[in-house]
Design a protein around this motif. Structure first.
Motif, PDB file in Angstrom:
ATOM      1  N   ARG A   1      60.051  34.922  53.489  1.00 49.78           N
ATOM      2  CA  ARG A   1      59.282  34.734  52.256  1.00 49.78           C
ATOM      3  C   ARG A   1      58.526  36.009  51.925  1.00 49.78           C
ATOM      4  O   ARG A   1      58.025  36.694  52.810  1.00 49.78           O
ATOM      5  N   ARG A   2      58.420  36.289  50.649  1.00 50.06           N
ATOM      6  CA  ARG A   2      57.604  37.414  50.194  1.00 50.06           C
ATOM      7  C   ARG A   2      56.149  36.989  50.254  1.00 50.06           C
ATOM      8  O   ARG A   2      55.805  35.874  49.909  1.00 50.06           O
ATOM      9  N   THR A   3      55.277  37.875  50.672  1.00 47.96           N
ATOM     10  CA  THR A   3      53.862  37.552  50.752  1.00 47.96           C
ATOM     11  C   THR A   3      53.266  37.493  49.352  1.00 47.96           C
ATOM     12  O   THR A   3      53.842  38.008  48.386  1.00 47.96           O
ATOM     13  N   LEU A   4      52.099  36.871  49.264  1.00 42.77           N
ATOM     14  CA  LEU A   4      51.412  36.783  47.983  1.00 42.77           C
ATOM     15  C   LEU A   4      51.139  38.172  47.430  1.00 42.77           C
ATOM     16  O   LEU A   4      51.307  38.431  46.241  1.00 42.77           O
ATOM     17  N   ARG A   5      50.761  39.077  48.307  1.00 47.24           N
ATOM     18  CA  ARG A   5      50.480  40.453  47.886  1.00 47.24           C
ATOM     19  C   ARG A   5      51.718  41.117  47.285  1.00 47.24           C
ATOM     20  O   ARG A   5      51.641  41.787  46.254  1.00 47.24           O
ATOM     21  N   ASP A   6      52.869  40.914  47.923  1.00 46.20           N
ATOM     22  CA  ASP A   6      54.118  41.487  47.404  1.00 46.20           C
ATOM     23  C   ASP A   6      54.486  40.874  46.060  1.00 46.20           C
ATOM     24  O   ASP A   6      54.932  41.571  45.157  1.00 46.20           O
ATOM     25  N   ARG A   7      54.298  39.555  45.939  1.00 46.61           N
ATOM     26  CA  ARG A   7      54.601  38.908  44.666  1.00 46.61           C
ATOM     27  C   ARG A   7      53.679  39.387  43.563  1.00 46.61           C
ATOM     28  O   ARG A   7      54.123  39.622  42.438  1.00 46.61           O
ATOM     29  N   LEU A   8      52.382  39.533  43.868  1.00 48.04           N
ATOM     30  CA  LEU A   8      51.437  40.035  42.858  1.00 48.04           C
ATOM     31  C   LEU A   8      51.751  41.480  42.475  1.00 48.04           C
ATOM     32  O   LEU A   8      51.666  41.854  41.307  1.00 48.04           O
ATOM     33  N   ARG A   9      52.123  42.283  43.461  1.00 42.33           N
ATOM     34  CA  ARG A   9      52.495  43.678  43.178  1.00 42.33           C
ATOM     35  C   ARG A   9      53.734  43.722  42.289  1.00 42.33           C
ATOM     36  O   ARG A   9      53.807  44.500  41.342  1.00 42.33           O
ATOM     37  N   GLY A  10      54.715  42.857  42.587  1.00 46.61           N
ATOM     38  CA  GLY A  10      55.922  42.788  41.762  1.00 46.61           C
ATOM     39  C   GLY A  10      55.606  42.323  40.347  1.00 46.61           C
ATOM     40  O   GLY A  10      56.142  42.849  39.375  1.00 46.61           O
ATOM     41  N   MET A  11      54.697  41.346  40.230  1.00 43.64           N
ATOM     42  CA  MET A  11      54.320  40.861  38.908  1.00 43.64           C
ATOM     43  C   MET A  11      53.563  41.940  38.137  1.00 43.64           C
ATOM     44  O   MET A  11      53.748  42.082  36.927  1.00 43.64           O
ATOM     45  N   ALA A  12      52.737  42.718  38.826  1.00 47.03           N
ATOM     46  CA  ALA A  12      52.006  43.806  38.153  1.00 47.03           C
ATOM     47  C   ALA A  12      52.985  44.856  37.628  1.00 47.03           C
ATOM     48  O   ALA A  12      52.839  45.343  36.503  1.00 47.03           O
ATOM     49  N   ARG A  13      54.001  45.198  38.427  1.00 49.82           N
ATOM     50  CA  ARG A  13      55.027  46.154  37.968  1.00 49.82           C
ATOM     51  C   ARG A  13      55.777  45.589  36.771  1.00 49.82           C
ATOM     52  O   ARG A  13      56.033  46.279  35.793  1.00 49.82           O
ATOM     53  N   GLU A  14      56.120  44.306  36.878  1.00 51.13           N
ATOM     54  CA  GLU A  14      56.834  43.650  35.784  1.00 51.13           C
ATOM     55  C   GLU A  14      55.979  43.630  34.513  1.00 51.13           C
ATOM     56  O   GLU A  14      56.472  43.908  33.419  1.00 51.13           O
ATOM     57  N   ALA A  15      54.707  43.314  34.662  1.00 52.10           N
ATOM     58  CA  ALA A  15      53.805  43.279  33.500  1.00 52.10           C
ATOM     59  C   ALA A  15      53.653  44.675  32.902  1.00 52.10           C
ATOM     60  O   ALA A  15      53.585  44.826  31.679  1.00 52.10           O
ATOM     61  N   ALA A  16      53.614  45.716  33.746  1.00 53.24           N
ATOM     62  CA  ALA A  16      53.504  47.087  33.232  1.00 53.24           C
ATOM     63  C   ALA A  16      54.754  47.475  32.449  1.00 53.24           C
ATOM     64  O   ALA A  16      54.662  48.088  31.375  1.00 53.24           O
TER      65      ALA A  16
END
Length: 185
Positions: free
Chosen positions: A4-19
């Motif tokens: 599983r991806r950690t919450l931190r990794d998912r948030l980092r991925g979402m931040a990149r996606e949002a950018a």
């Protein structure tokens, strides 16, 4: 055990996606503002008609940017479904944008070009963009269904992001000896 991806990794991925979504959106915003002002000021069209034309041009621009950059690693199996949903949710965003413009222009009587631009391209577009971000990532550019696909997607995203930062080195020419490592090995 499932990886599983950690919450931190998912948030980092979402931040990149949002950018990336924001960057595509910024370009679409420029298209939207330019076309809106060209239609309403230069061509003298009504504000709502100008807004619909401008938003339609931005929708085309944004689809290409989001499909081929922001969400390039997402599921690509149902392109016609994806394009249909993108159009549907974009049209809902268009109604939000132009609804704010109509309320401002016709409801409150703010009819100056500045008021029209603020209503449509700041307030309406801001609210519409929040809706679009949520709907595109939830319904249009879906994540793969299985954990294995999700792990492959996460690796592909990480590799693509790394490639954007550090391009791959050029391959060594065939037949050339490799330089000796320090220490004689």
């Amino acid at each position: 055990m499932k990886d599983r991806r950690t919450l931190r990794d998912r948030l980092r991925g979402m931040a990149r996606e949002a950018a990336k979504f924001g960057t595509v959106g910024a370009f679409g915003f420029l298209v939207n503002v330019a076309v809106f002002n060209a239609c309403s000021q230069a061509a003298g069209l009504a504000p709502i008609r100008s807004g619909i034309i401008a938003t339609s041009a931005a929708i085309c621009t944004n689809y290409l940017g989001n499909r081929y950059w922001t969400y390039r690693h997402r599921d690509k199996t149902g392109r016609s479904r994806e394009a249909g949903l993108f159009l549907l949710f974009s049209c809902v965003g268009m109604v939000i944008e132009n609804g704010v413009l109509a309320l401002s222009h016709y409801g409150f009587g703010f009819t100056s070009p500045l008021a029209d631009n603020l209503a449509k391209n700041v307030i309406g577009l801001g609210i519409g963009s929040l809706f679009r971000f949520w709907s595109y990532r939830t319904w249009v550019f879906r994540r793969p269904e299985t954990d294995a696909d999700a792990n492959a997607e996460a690796n592909a995203e990480a590799n693509a992001d790394a490639a954007e930062r550090d391009p791959a080195p050029e391959p060594a020419a065939a037949g050339r000896p490799r330089p000796a490592e320090p220490g004689g090995r």
